[in-house]
Scaffold this motif. Sequence first.
Motif, PDB file in Angstrom:
ATOM      1  N   HIS A 305       0.803  -1.230   0.000  1.00 11.89           N
ATOM      2  CA  HIS A 305       0.000   0.000   0.000  1.00 11.89           C
ATOM      3  C   HIS A 305       0.834   1.277   0.000  1.00 11.89           C
ATOM      4  CE1 HIS A 305      -2.802  -3.140   1.362  1.00 11.89           C
ATOM      5  NE2 HIS A 305      -3.663  -2.456   0.627  1.00 11.89           N
ATOM      6  N   THR A 306       2.138   1.112  -0.197  1.00 14.79           N
ATOM      7  CA  THR A 306       3.041   2.264  -0.161  1.00 14.79           C
ATOM      8  C   THR A 306       2.595   3.387  -1.080  1.00 14.79           C
ATOM      9  OG1 THR A 306       4.882   0.831   0.383  1.00 14.79           O
ATOM     10  CG2 THR A 306       5.429   2.960  -0.578  1.00 14.79           C
ATOM     11  N   LYS A 307       2.079   3.012  -2.256  1.00 17.11           N
ATOM     12  CA  LYS A 307       1.779   4.059  -3.239  1.00 17.11           C
ATOM     13  C   LYS A 307       0.635   4.974  -2.805  1.00 17.11           C
ATOM     14  CE  LYS A 307      -0.975   1.138  -6.390  1.00 17.11           C
ATOM     15  NZ  LYS A 307      -0.555  -0.264  -6.239  1.00 17.11           N
ATOM     16  N   VAL A 384      -6.628   3.612   4.695  1.00 18.64           N
ATOM     17  CA  VAL A 384      -5.342   3.387   4.031  1.00 18.64           C
ATOM     18  C   VAL A 384      -4.243   3.291   5.082  1.00 18.64           C
ATOM     19  CG1 VAL A 384      -3.615   4.442   2.521  1.00 18.64           C
ATOM     20  CG2 VAL A 384      -6.034   4.470   1.868  1.00 18.64           C
ATOM     21  N   ARG A 385      -4.349   4.180   6.053  1.00 15.37           N
ATOM     22  CA  ARG A 385      -3.334   4.196   7.116  1.00 15.37           C
ATOM     23  C   ARG A 385      -3.260   2.848   7.832  1.00 15.37           C
ATOM     24  NH1 ARG A 385      -2.907   8.877  11.787  1.00 15.37           N
ATOM     25  NH2 ARG A 385      -0.863   8.236  12.534  1.00 15.37           N
ATOM     26  N   THR A 386      -4.426   2.279   8.109  1.00 16.85           N
ATOM     27  CA  THR A 386      -4.476   0.972   8.762  1.00 16.85           C
ATOM     28  C   THR A 386      -3.828  -0.103   7.882  1.00 16.85           C
ATOM     29  OG1 THR A 386      -6.524   1.650   9.822  1.00 16.85           O
ATOM     30  CG2 THR A 386      -6.044  -0.698   9.845  1.00 16.85           C
ATOM     31  N   ARG A 387      -4.117  -0.029   6.579  1.00 12.65           N
ATOM     32  CA  ARG A 387      -3.519  -1.002   5.643  1.00 12.65           C
ATOM     33  C   ARG A 387      -1.996  -0.881   5.652  1.00 12.65           C
ATOM     34  NH1 ARG A 387      -7.005  -2.900   1.471  1.00 12.65           N
ATOM     35  NH2 ARG A 387      -9.037  -3.169   2.472  1.00 12.65           N
ATOM     36  N   ASP A 391       0.775  -3.609   6.522  1.00 14.46           N
ATOM     37  CA  ASP A 391       1.887  -3.990   5.630  1.00 14.46           C
ATOM     38  C   ASP A 391       3.179  -4.138   6.427  1.00 14.46           C
ATOM     39  OD1 ASP A 391       0.236  -3.839   3.434  1.00 14.46           O
ATOM     40  OD2 ASP A 391       1.165  -2.035   2.563  1.00 14.46           O
ATOM     41  N   PHE A 392       3.438  -3.122   7.249  1.00 15.28           N
ATOM     42  CA  PHE A 392       4.672  -3.133   8.042  1.00 15.28           C
ATOM     43  C   PHE A 392       4.654  -4.282   9.048  1.00 15.28           C
ATOM     44  CE2 PHE A 392       5.242   1.364   6.690  1.00 15.28           C
ATOM     45  CZ  PHE A 392       6.587   1.320   6.312  1.00 15.28           C
ATOM     46  N   LYS A 393       3.496  -4.478   9.666  1.00 13.96           N
ATOM     47  CA  LYS A 393       3.387  -5.521  10.678  1.00 13.96           C
ATOM     48  C   LYS A 393       3.738  -6.886  10.080  1.00 13.96           C
ATOM     49  CE  LYS A 393       0.187  -6.714  14.336  1.00 13.96           C
ATOM     50  NZ  LYS A 393      -1.246  -6.899  14.595  1.00 13.96           N
ATOM     51  N   GLU A 394       3.187  -7.111   8.882  1.00 18.31           N
ATOM     52  CA  GLU A 394       3.480  -8.382   8.224  1.00 18.31           C
ATOM     53  C   GLU A 394       4.959  -8.477   7.853  1.00 18.31           C
ATOM     54  OE1 GLU A 394       0.714  -9.209   5.008  1.00 18.31           O
ATOM     55  OE2 GLU A 394      -0.957  -8.711   6.385  1.00 18.31           O
ATOM     56  N   ALA A 395       5.490  -7.351   7.377  1.00 15.45           N
ATOM     57  CA  ALA A 395       6.904  -7.346   6.976  1.00 15.45           C
ATOM     58  C   ALA A 395       7.802  -7.662   8.171  1.00 15.45           C
ATOM     59  CB  ALA A 395       7.272  -5.987   6.386  1.00 15.45           C
ATOM     60  N   TYR A 396       7.437  -7.124   9.332  1.00 15.30           N
ATOM     61  CA  TYR A 396       8.294  -7.341  10.506  1.00 15.30           C
ATOM     62  C   TYR A 396       8.162  -8.744  11.092  1.00 15.30           C
ATOM     63  CZ  TYR A 396       9.847  -2.520  10.457  1.00 15.30           C
ATOM     64  OH  TYR A 396      10.441  -1.347  10.088  1.00 15.30           O
ATOM     65  N   GLU A 397       7.296  -9.545  10.483  1.00 15.08           N
ATOM     66  CA  GLU A 397       7.314 -10.958  10.860  1.00 15.08           C
ATOM     67  C   GLU A 397       8.469 -11.659  10.151  1.00 15.08           C
ATOM     68  OE1 GLU A 397       3.373 -12.375  10.091  1.00 15.08           O
ATOM     69  OE2 GLU A 397       2.547 -11.038  11.652  1.00 15.08           O
ATOM     70  N   ALA A 437       2.527   4.767  10.101  1.00 14.12           N
ATOM     71  CA  ALA A 437       2.490   3.548  10.916  1.00 14.12           C
ATOM     72  C   ALA A 437       3.062   3.790  12.311  1.00 14.12           C
ATOM     73  CB  ALA A 437       3.267   2.439  10.211  1.00 14.12           C
ATOM     74  N   GLY A 438       3.586   4.982  12.562  1.00 18.39           N
ATOM     75  CA  GLY A 438       4.107   5.321  13.889  1.00 18.39           C
ATOM     76  C   GLY A 438       5.445   4.668  14.218  1.00 18.39           C
ATOM     77  N   LEU A 439       6.162   4.192  13.197  1.00 21.25           N
ATOM     78  CA  LEU A 439       7.379   3.401  13.422  1.00 21.25           C
ATOM     79  C   LEU A 439       8.628   4.263  13.609  1.00 21.25           C
ATOM     80  CD1 LEU A 439       6.718   0.798  10.588  1.00 21.25           C
ATOM     81  CD2 LEU A 439       6.235   0.569  13.042  1.00 21.25           C
ATOM     82  N   PRO A 440       9.630   3.722  14.299  1.00 19.42           N
ATOM     83  CA  PRO A 440      10.884   4.462  14.432  1.00 19.42           C
ATOM     84  C   PRO A 440      11.699   4.384  13.142  1.00 19.42           C
ATOM     85  CG  PRO A 440      11.093   2.314  15.486  1.00 19.42           C
ATOM     86  CD  PRO A 440       9.670   2.417  14.995  1.00 19.42           C
ATOM     87  N   GLY A 441      12.396   5.475  12.869  1.00 19.35           N
ATOM     88  CA  GLY A 441      13.238   5.503  11.671  1.00 19.35           C
ATOM     89  C   GLY A 441      14.420   6.412  11.896  1.00 19.35           C
ATOM     90  N   ILE A 442      15.442   6.201  11.101  1.00 17.41           N
ATOM     91  CA  ILE A 442      16.642   7.029  11.240  1.00 17.41           C
ATOM     92  C   ILE A 442      17.222   7.279   9.855  1.00 17.41           C
ATOM     93  CG2 ILE A 442      18.280   5.111  11.490  1.00 17.41           C
ATOM     94  CD1 ILE A 442      19.562   6.726  13.815  1.00 17.41           C
ATOM     95  N   SER A 443      17.779   8.462   9.655  1.00 15.82           N
ATOM     96  CA  SER A 443      18.496   8.728   8.408  1.00 15.82           C
ATOM     97  C   SER A 443      19.973   8.851   8.729  1.00 15.82           C
ATOM     98  CB  SER A 443      17.990  10.019   7.753  1.00 15.82           C
ATOM     99  OG  SER A 443      18.762  10.281   6.585  1.00 15.82           O
TER     100      SER A 443
END
Lengths: 492, 484
Positions: A305-307, A384-387, A391-397, A437-443
């Motif tokens: 759902h990134t797009k 969309v936000r929930t989707r 997506d991320f939740k599944e990826a982090y499995e 998704a409220g996730l942590p990120g770093i650049s």
Amino acid sequence: MGDLTKLGIAAARDGLNAGDFSARELTAAHITAMVAAKPLNAFITETPDQAVEAATASDARRAKGEAGKLEGIPLAIKDLFCTKDVLTTAASHILDGFKPRYESTVTANLWKEGAVMLGKVNLDELAMGSSNETSYYGNVVNPWRRAGDNRDLVPGGSSGGSASAVASFSAMGATGTDTGGSIRQPASFTGIVGCKPTYGRCSRWGVVAFASSLDQPGPMARSVRDTAIMLEAMAGFDPKDSTSVDMPVPNFEAALTGDIRGLKVGIPKEYRTDGMSPEIEALWQQGIDWMKAAGAEIVEISLPHTKYALAAYYIIAPAEASSNLARYDGVRYGLRVEGKDLNDMYANTRAEGFGAEVKRRLLIGTYALSAGYYDAYYLKAQKVRTRIANDFKEAYEKVDVILTPTAPSAAFSFGDKSDDPLAMYLNDVFTVPASLAGLPGISVPAGLSEEGLPLGLQLLGRPFDEETVFRAAGVLEEAAGFTATPTDWWRG
Amino acid sequence: MGMIIQGATGDWEVVIGLEIHAQVTSKSKLFSGSSAAYGAEPNSQVSFIDAAMPGMLPVFNEMAVEQAVRTGLGLNAKINKFSVFDRKNYFYADLPQGYQISQYLQPIVGEGKIIIDLKEGETREIGITRLHLEQDAGKSLHDQSPNQTFVDLNRSGVPLMEIVSEPDMRSPEEAAAYVKKIRSIVRYLGTCDGNMEEGSMRADVNVSVRKPGEGFGTRCEMKNINSVRFMQQAIIYEANRQVDILEAGGTVDQETRLYDPDKGETRSLRSKEEAHDYRYFPDPDLLPLEFDDAFIEKIRADLPELPDDKKNRFIEEMGLTPYDAGVLVAEKEVAEYFEAVAEGRDSKLSANWVIGELFGHLNRTGKALAESPVKAKALGELIDLIKDGTISNRIAKEVFEEMFETGKKAADIVEEKGLKQVSDTGAIEAAIDEVIAANPDKVAEYRGGKDKLFGFFMGQVMKATQGKANPGVVTGILKPKLDG
């Protein structure tokens, strides 16, 4: 003693501990650098007297053996954080002359750990922008320039003043806030590290709100370690913020083990967008290779759902902003432009107080929440936000962290995109999904473009797993060995 | 009985629904720690949150949440374990945030019902649609300056419950009974002080008219009515206004109207077209409100006996009439007073004294129960004196009069004034003999079958003994003497 401003936070801490120099000396060096960097327009309000006073107090605490985690470290504070009795503008005319009688939780946490405030730094007006061209207090200039080109470049936004202050060695670190990429994108544009923690990790109390469900304070500094040290001081549960999460704050610095063997690093195929610039693509590949070489396992993942993320973000954020900014009405504080009656006063005040980009978003947000449009826009965007979160939740499995570019390009010139909001919004394409998704990120700065400008790579983690993000970021930083600095042309 | 308006085209029925805003009894505001007390200096109870300073965030007041659940249980309503706070967006000078935090689609309390008490002990069931929590706005003061408005934010953020009824009421009397019942319930529960003068309770009244049996007509809403009397006047005026429009071939516009008690009329405040688009959306600063059954059950276990249950108990266990029971339970304080009087005494006698003498005196002197010079204990002692034969019912009324004026104890008054009932048979018999001797004609008539004259003799004997003779003893001696 050398140039104290060239030290990082960790090194300065060691130097202060060893008695090599005092907090007063460290602060004085930064005040000099800050004054010299005026052409960058990074600061809205400089507080040198207060800084010297704080540094003196810091030296006294250290002498008594009461040093905090950031004892004596001079920092710049994004002018979105309310600081007691110090002008707080959010870079907007609407907050004219506003001096809060309270201190934001995050800055209060920093002062409790001994940090020293150099001043309040510039940003896009009310944190709305990706280039720092919307500030009422003027553009912030990126310390970096293209090789052989004297034209000024944008520092990114909205935490552009923070980025510029840190990249120009005016401050050892700075607070930022990230709503859709406002820490990570300017960090990428200025060759520094910027971390957006998990939503709920740092308190929003006392931070001028843009979009409440997305805003998250975070640290910006010149190394992953410095960022980790800062975040530990900033973070923590705050009963005054209902969305703050009651979890212990780990020792983030201790997470920097340098060992990512067996770590599963996800590469989302949807981020390989059409028209991605070859140098960004090459940098990304380079990052993948570095991680693999350090013993990580690279896993191709899908975030289908990134797009839709950018579209959803530019409904949700303006919708919340349209309500959050209603309090700026000229009645109690800030700017008031009188009118013939109450409605006239509102109209005059807000017409004069807000800039064009803010007005644009208020209109979009108001429209999106209007009767008859709410379901089609706001509610749809939330779905969309929930989707995206799923997506991320599944990826982090399957993976532990996700590696992507931070921004689609290096820093650009003033005016390049300011007439084209859509082009401007596209700057956030890689940062917005994790925000939703409220996730942590770093650049992390990972290389230079062909034109000699810094480019960042982004690592995203599981909720409240900043430790793994820092660990992976530390390895990426080490591998990239990014040591380039801008020439200090602003010193004239 | 519903209110019927007889128009030229036939009868019209009035349909009424109410939204009651009740201030939650709570020390602090809904989302901040500042005091919610009434009557403080303007702007002396305003936190940074209440003034909507930049970066300030709301945090639930748990107490207010409990109070809403308690009220929901008192309204026999469904408690929603998951509810959401929304922002209702509009600009006004006394609304600092530019939005009110309220509950829109998912309120804390769902459907319920209450019984309203009408004349002659008649009752009706009225449906409750929902109850939700919301914060109050501040107050605009227009009378402080000729060309400026002042704002007092003491009320800003004070917790309110909005209790919405079904359109189940059919007359101003029913609407009044509904408001009184809601007021009674929240006062029993201790969740709202029900003080309409201080604005702790106010109502928005929705009125429409229709021909009996037809679907609902278009309604008009009258905002912020803070007296039951004004509400009834407003309903009558508004219903007639609508009938006049419809009978003249017009249509009623859905609009918000204002009742002007000075002129006794309603006038348009804003039409449907001018209605605000409040742009409700879930407040992102607050998480949804969630609690479990244990939380609800703990509150349920602490509920006091509510007016309907109390009324039933008074009828079934104490043998009171439905009317008396209804009067006694309507106000929590009255019920408490009565129960203290009736404790260990004759319930009916106690009820008669409270409703008859006490209320009569209070009404006449314009005093509230709390100001009564005769406290429950003192009234109980007076009743004890009647019961043990120390004084007669008639003397007791005199004693009560004195108690009410002076606040003295019944026994002291009886002692001082020598009002103690005479049960000395010798003295009474002498008096009886005198009365019989003085009225030979009446004695003859009585003996000729005119039984009713017994009362006359009783009266004469009582008169001769200055009312102090024990009526039972008098009867016991008088009757055999007359009967010969």
